[in-house]
Scaffold this motif. Structure first.
Motif, short mmCIF file in Angstrom:
data_model
loop_
_atom_site.label_atom_id
_atom_site.label_comp_id
_atom_site.label_asym_id
_atom_site.label_seq_id
_atom_site.Cartn_x
_atom_site.Cartn_y
_atom_site.Cartn_z
N MET A 51 0.85 -1.18 0.00
CA MET A 51 0.00 0.00 0.00
C MET A 51 0.90 1.24 0.00
O MET A 51 1.85 1.35 0.76
N ALA A 52 0.57 2.21 -0.83
CA ALA A 52 1.36 3.44 -0.95
C ALA A 52 1.10 4.36 0.24
O ALA A 52 0.02 4.37 0.82
N SER A 53 2.14 5.11 0.60
CA SER A 53 1.97 6.10 1.66
C SER A 53 1.10 7.24 1.16
O SER A 53 0.87 7.39 -0.04
N ILE A 54 0.65 8.05 2.09
CA ILE A 54 -0.16 9.21 1.73
C ILE A 54 0.64 10.14 0.82
O ILE A 54 0.13 10.64 -0.18
N LEU A 55 1.91 10.35 1.13
CA LEU A 55 2.74 11.24 0.31
C LEU A 55 2.93 10.68 -1.10
O LEU A 55 2.89 11.43 -2.08
N GLU A 56 3.12 9.37 -1.22
CA GLU A 56 3.24 8.76 -2.54
C GLU A 56 1.93 8.90 -3.32
O GLU A 56 1.93 9.23 -4.51
N SER A 57 0.83 8.66 -2.65
CA SER A 57 -0.48 8.81 -3.30
C SER A 57 -0.70 10.25 -3.75
O SER A 57 -1.22 10.49 -4.84
N LEU A 58 -0.32 11.21 -2.92
CA LEU A 58 -0.43 12.61 -3.28
C LEU A 58 0.43 12.93 -4.50
O LEU A 58 -0.03 13.55 -5.45
N TYR A 59 1.68 12.47 -4.48
CA TYR A 59 2.60 12.73 -5.58
C TYR A 59 2.07 12.17 -6.91
O TYR A 59 2.16 12.81 -7.94
N HIS A 60 1.51 10.96 -6.85
CA HIS A 60 1.04 10.31 -8.07
C HIS A 60 -0.37 10.73 -8.48
O HIS A 60 -0.91 10.22 -9.46
N GLY A 61 -0.95 11.66 -7.73
CA GLY A 61 -2.28 12.16 -8.08
C GLY A 61 -3.39 11.18 -7.79
O GLY A 61 -4.44 11.21 -8.43
N ASN A 62 -3.18 10.32 -6.82
CA ASN A 62 -4.18 9.30 -6.51
C ASN A 62 -5.09 9.64 -5.34
O ASN A 62 -5.90 8.82 -4.93
N LEU A 63 -4.93 10.82 -4.80
CA LEU A 63 -5.81 11.24 -3.70
C LEU A 63 -6.96 12.06 -4.26
O LEU A 63 -6.75 13.07 -4.92
N HIS A 64 -8.16 11.61 -4.00
CA HIS A 64 -9.38 12.30 -4.47
C HIS A 64 -10.39 12.31 -3.34
O HIS A 64 -11.37 11.56 -3.37
N PRO A 65 -10.16 13.15 -2.31
CA PRO A 65 -11.07 13.11 -1.16
C PRO A 65 -12.52 13.40 -1.51
O PRO A 65 -13.42 12.87 -0.87
N ASP A 66 -12.74 14.21 -2.54
CA ASP A 66 -14.12 14.53 -2.91
C ASP A 66 -14.85 13.30 -3.44
O ASP A 66 -16.08 13.24 -3.40
N GLU A 67 -14.13 12.30 -3.90
CA GLU A 67 -14.75 11.08 -4.40
C GLU A 67 -14.82 9.99 -3.33
O GLU A 67 -15.52 9.00 -3.51
N GLN A 68 -14.09 10.15 -2.25
CA GLN A 68 -13.99 9.12 -1.23
C GLN A 68 -14.96 9.32 -0.07
O GLN A 68 -15.30 8.36 0.61
N VAL A 69 -15.36 10.55 0.17
CA VAL A 69 -16.18 10.84 1.34
C VAL A 69 -17.65 10.60 1.02
O VAL A 69 -18.22 11.26 0.16
N ILE A 70 -18.20 9.63 1.70
CA ILE A 70 -19.62 9.34 1.57
C ILE A 70 -20.17 9.23 2.98
O ILE A 70 -19.63 8.49 3.81
#
Length: 112
Positions: free
Chosen positions: A1-20
């Motif tokens: 599993m990628a770290s938060i910083l790696e996910s941020l760097y690779h553009g994989n963080l999309h909080p608007d799509e994750q929050v339900i």
């Protein structure tokens, strides 16, 4: 599993799509909204319904902006709490609303 910083760097963080929300009322309200929109679709002419959809789209855009602002504020608040805890400096929370999105040093480099 990628770290938060790696996910941020690779553009994989999309909080608007994750929050339900897990509020049980959410599903009920979404269904009600959908049903009411269908009622208006039956009542209005095609042109009037297109105008209503355009209005709802504008509302959705403004709501998205409000959510983004709330997210930024919450993130800044959490970071401010951590800074206060770690440094002992107080009063950061009161300054959160006065923080510009664009630093002044960057603004001076922008072309008019």
């Amino acid at each position: 599993m990628a770290s938060i910083l790696e996910s941020l760097y690779h553009g994989n963080l999309h909080p608007d799509e994750q929050v339900i929300t897990n509020d049980p009322q959410y599903t009920i309200l979404r269904k009600r909204v959908s049903d009411i929109i269908e009622l208006w679709k039956e009542r209005l002419s095609a042109e009037e319904f297109d105008e209503l959809e355009a209005l709802l789209d504008l509302y959705g855009q403004t709501h998205g902006m409000e959510l983004a602002a709330s997210f930024k504020y919450g993130f800044r608040l959490g970071a401010g709490i951590m800074v206060e805890v770690l440094t002992g400096e107080e009063g950061l929370a009161g300054r959160l609303n006065s923080i510009d999105d664009i630093p002044p040093s960057f603004k001076s480099k922008q072309k008019p």
